[in-house]
Scaffold this motif. Structure first.
Motif, PDB file in Angstrom:
ATOM      1  N   LYS A   1       0.833  -1.195   0.000  1.00  0.00           N
ATOM      2  CA  LYS A   1       0.000   0.000   0.000  1.00  0.00           C
ATOM      3  C   LYS A   1       0.874   1.253   0.000  1.00  0.00           C
ATOM      4  O   LYS A   1       0.619   2.207  -0.741  1.00  0.00           O
ATOM      5  CB  LYS A   1      -0.944   0.021   1.192  1.00  0.00           C
ATOM      6  N   GLU A   2       1.915   1.240   0.813  1.00  0.00           N
ATOM      7  CA  GLU A   2       2.836   2.375   0.859  1.00  0.00           C
ATOM      8  C   GLU A   2       3.503   2.583  -0.507  1.00  0.00           C
ATOM      9  O   GLU A   2       3.652   3.720  -0.976  1.00  0.00           O
ATOM     10  CB  GLU A   2       3.894   2.148   1.936  1.00  0.00           C
ATOM     11  N   LEU A   3       3.883   1.488  -1.157  1.00  0.00           N
ATOM     12  CA  LEU A   3       4.497   1.577  -2.483  1.00  0.00           C
ATOM     13  C   LEU A   3       3.521   2.172  -3.498  1.00  0.00           C
ATOM     14  O   LEU A   3       3.888   3.062  -4.272  1.00  0.00           O
ATOM     15  CB  LEU A   3       4.971   0.193  -2.943  1.00  0.00           C
ATOM     16  N   GLU A   4       2.281   1.698  -3.503  1.00  0.00           N
ATOM     17  CA  GLU A   4       1.266   2.221  -4.425  1.00  0.00           C
ATOM     18  C   GLU A   4       1.006   3.701  -4.174  1.00  0.00           C
ATOM     19  O   GLU A   4       0.905   4.494  -5.116  1.00  0.00           O
ATOM     20  CB  GLU A   4      -0.033   1.420  -4.320  1.00  0.00           C
ATOM     21  N   ASP A   5       0.912   4.076  -2.901  1.00  0.00           N
ATOM     22  CA  ASP A   5       0.719   5.489  -2.554  1.00  0.00           C
ATOM     23  C   ASP A   5       1.893   6.330  -3.047  1.00  0.00           C
ATOM     24  O   ASP A   5       1.707   7.434  -3.561  1.00  0.00           O
ATOM     25  CB  ASP A   5       0.544   5.662  -1.039  1.00  0.00           C
ATOM     26  N   SER A   6       3.099   5.806  -2.897  1.00  0.00           N
ATOM     27  CA  SER A   6       4.296   6.523  -3.350  1.00  0.00           C
ATOM     28  C   SER A   6       4.311   6.664  -4.867  1.00  0.00           C
ATOM     29  O   SER A   6       4.651   7.734  -5.401  1.00  0.00           O
ATOM     30  CB  SER A   6       5.564   5.807  -2.886  1.00  0.00           C
ATOM     31  N   LYS A   7       3.931   5.599  -5.568  1.00  0.00           N
ATOM     32  CA  LYS A   7       3.873   5.661  -7.036  1.00  0.00           C
ATOM     33  C   LYS A   7       2.845   6.695  -7.490  1.00  0.00           C
ATOM     34  O   LYS A   7       3.096   7.456  -8.426  1.00  0.00           O
ATOM     35  CB  LYS A   7       3.521   4.284  -7.619  1.00  0.00           C
ATOM     36  N   ASP A   8       1.683   6.707  -6.821  1.00  0.00           N
ATOM     37  CA  ASP A   8       0.652   7.706  -7.149  1.00  0.00           C
ATOM     38  C   ASP A   8       1.179   9.116  -6.924  1.00  0.00           C
ATOM     39  O   ASP A   8       0.961  10.017  -7.740  1.00  0.00           O
ATOM     40  CB  ASP A   8      -0.617   7.478  -6.320  1.00  0.00           C
ATOM     41  N   ARG A   9       1.868   9.312  -5.823  1.00  0.00           N
ATOM     42  CA  ARG A   9       2.397  10.634  -5.505  1.00  0.00           C
ATOM     43  C   ARG A   9       3.454  11.063  -6.530  1.00  0.00           C
ATOM     44  O   ARG A   9       3.473  12.209  -6.980  1.00  0.00           O
ATOM     45  CB  ARG A   9       2.999  10.622  -4.087  1.00  0.00           C
ATOM     46  N   ILE A  10       4.305  10.130  -6.924  1.00  0.00           N
ATOM     47  CA  ILE A  10       5.335  10.428  -7.929  1.00  0.00           C
ATOM     48  C   ILE A  10       4.670  10.799  -9.258  1.00  0.00           C
ATOM     49  O   ILE A  10       5.077  11.755  -9.929  1.00  0.00           O
ATOM     50  CB  ILE A  10       6.301   9.237  -8.100  1.00  0.00           C
ATOM     51  N   ALA A  11       3.624  10.060  -9.621  1.00  0.00           N
ATOM     52  CA  ALA A  11       2.905  10.363 -10.867  1.00  0.00           C
ATOM     53  C   ALA A  11       2.299  11.758 -10.804  1.00  0.00           C
ATOM     54  O   ALA A  11       2.360  12.518 -11.789  1.00  0.00           O
ATOM     55  CB  ALA A  11       1.836   9.320 -11.124  1.00  0.00           C
ATOM     56  N   LYS A  12       1.712  12.113  -9.677  1.00  0.00           N
ATOM     57  CA  LYS A  12       1.133  13.456  -9.520  1.00  0.00           C
ATOM     58  C   LYS A  12       2.225  14.521  -9.608  1.00  0.00           C
ATOM     59  O   LYS A  12       2.037  15.564 -10.260  1.00  0.00           O
ATOM     60  CB  LYS A  12       0.401  13.572  -8.183  1.00  0.00           C
ATOM     61  N   LEU A  13       3.352  14.280  -8.953  1.00  0.00           N
ATOM     62  CA  LEU A  13       4.453  15.240  -9.006  1.00  0.00           C
ATOM     63  C   LEU A  13       5.000  15.381 -10.426  1.00  0.00           C
ATOM     64  O   LEU A  13       5.310  16.495 -10.877  1.00  0.00           O
ATOM     65  CB  LEU A  13       5.566  14.834  -8.036  1.00  0.00           C
ATOM     66  N   ASP A  14       5.129  14.264 -11.134  1.00  0.00           N
ATOM     67  CA  ASP A  14       5.572  14.311 -12.536  1.00  0.00           C
ATOM     68  C   ASP A  14       4.624  15.159 -13.372  1.00  0.00           C
ATOM     69  O   ASP A  14       5.052  15.972 -14.185  1.00  0.00           O
ATOM     70  CB  ASP A  14       5.671  12.894 -13.139  1.00  0.00           C
ATOM     71  N   SER A  15       3.332  14.977 -13.154  1.00  0.00           N
ATOM     72  CA  SER A  15       2.331  15.733 -13.890  1.00  0.00           C
ATOM     73  C   SER A  15       2.438  17.218 -13.578  1.00  0.00           C
ATOM     74  O   SER A  15       2.373  18.058 -14.498  1.00  0.00           O
ATOM     75  CB  SER A  15       0.925  15.218 -13.522  1.00  0.00           C
ATOM     76  N   ILE A  16       2.637  17.552 -12.325  1.00  0.00           N
ATOM     77  CA  ILE A  16       2.781  18.957 -11.915  1.00  0.00           C
ATOM     78  C   ILE A  16       4.012  19.575 -12.560  1.00  0.00           C
ATOM     79  O   ILE A  16       3.972  20.690 -13.096  1.00  0.00           O
ATOM     80  CB  ILE A  16       2.831  19.075 -10.380  1.00  0.00           C
ATOM     81  N   VAL A  17       5.132  18.848 -12.537  1.00  0.00           N
ATOM     82  CA  VAL A  17       6.378  19.356 -13.114  1.00  0.00           C
ATOM     83  C   VAL A  17       6.206  19.543 -14.620  1.00  0.00           C
ATOM     84  O   VAL A  17       6.650  20.568 -15.189  1.00  0.00           O
ATOM     85  CB  VAL A  17       7.549  18.394 -12.805  1.00  0.00           C
ATOM     86  N   GLN A  18       5.572  18.607 -15.331  1.00  0.00           N
ATOM     87  CA  GLN A  18       5.365  18.741 -16.777  1.00  0.00           C
ATOM     88  C   GLN A  18       4.475  19.927 -17.103  1.00  0.00           C
ATOM     89  O   GLN A  18       4.687  20.624 -18.086  1.00  0.00           O
ATOM     90  CB  GLN A  18       4.750  17.449 -17.347  1.00  0.00           C
ATOM     91  N   ASN A  19       3.467  20.159 -16.268  1.00  0.00           N
ATOM     92  CA  ASN A  19       2.570  21.302 -16.494  1.00  0.00           C
ATOM     93  C   ASN A  19       3.277  22.632 -16.259  1.00  0.00           C
ATOM     94  O   ASN A  19       2.897  23.661 -16.822  1.00  0.00           O
ATOM     95  CB  ASN A  19       1.330  21.215 -15.618  1.00  0.00           C
ATOM     96  N   LEU A  20       4.288  22.638 -15.434  1.00  0.00           N
ATOM     97  CA  LEU A  20       5.048  23.851 -15.172  1.00  0.00           C
ATOM     98  C   LEU A  20       5.886  24.249 -16.364  1.00  0.00           C
ATOM     99  O   LEU A  20       6.160  25.427 -16.586  1.00  0.00           O
ATOM    100  CB  LEU A  20       5.949  23.688 -13.948  1.00  0.00           C
ATOM    101  N   TYR A  21       6.347  23.281 -17.156  1.00  0.00           N
ATOM    102  CA  TYR A  21       7.244  23.568 -18.269  1.00  0.00           C
ATOM    103  C   TYR A  21       6.500  23.390 -19.524  1.00  0.00           C
ATOM    104  O   TYR A  21       6.263  23.355 -20.460  1.00  0.00           O
ATOM    105  CB  TYR A  21       8.483  22.682 -18.214  1.00  0.00           C
TER     106      TYR A  21
END
Length: 123
Positions: free
Chosen positions: A103-123
């Motif tokens: 569960k912790e791994l899945e939550d971390s993967k979700d968070r990384i995906a959200k952060l990746d999306s935020i970073v891509q939207n910034l640039y």
């Protein structure tokens, strides 16, 4: 005395306490000690003493020794069943840890995906 060695059914029953010694004003006094709450309920209320729910260390040690003898006798005469019980308990605990870590791994993967999306939207 290691409180982890007390059987669960005794730890769950908060109606008993042990004694521990403390030095106050250069005098050693007995303080009631509940292993669950670490303080006796009546002592916490400033009554300063336990009522009928006390148990001596020697009595706890007797109970523990009797329980240890029961377990070792069971293990001696029912070795395979004992091994199976221990393995079942260990497997259950390991499965619980594994589920938690997945569960912790899945939550971390979700968070990384959200952060990746935020970073891509910034640039």
């Amino acid at each position: 005395m290691n409180l982890e060695n007390i059987p669960e059914y005794l730890k769950e029953n908060a109606s008993w306490c042990l004694w521990k010694y403390e030095t106050r004003n250069n005098k050693e006094i007995k303080i009631p000690f509940n292993p669950t709450t670490e303080v006796c309920a009546s002592y916490r209320k400033q009554k300063g003493k336990c009522t009928s729910h006390q148990i001596k260390n020697s009595q706890v040690e007797e109970i523990l020794l009797r329980e240890i003898r029961k377990v070792t006798a069971f293990a001696k005469y029912h070795e395979q069943e004992f091994v199976d019980l221990v393995l079942k308990k260990k497997t259950s605990k390991l499965n619980q840890v594994l589920r938690s870590q997945k569960k912790e791994l899945e939550d971390s993967k979700d968070r990384i995906a959200k952060l990746d999306s935020i970073v891509q939207n910034l640039y």
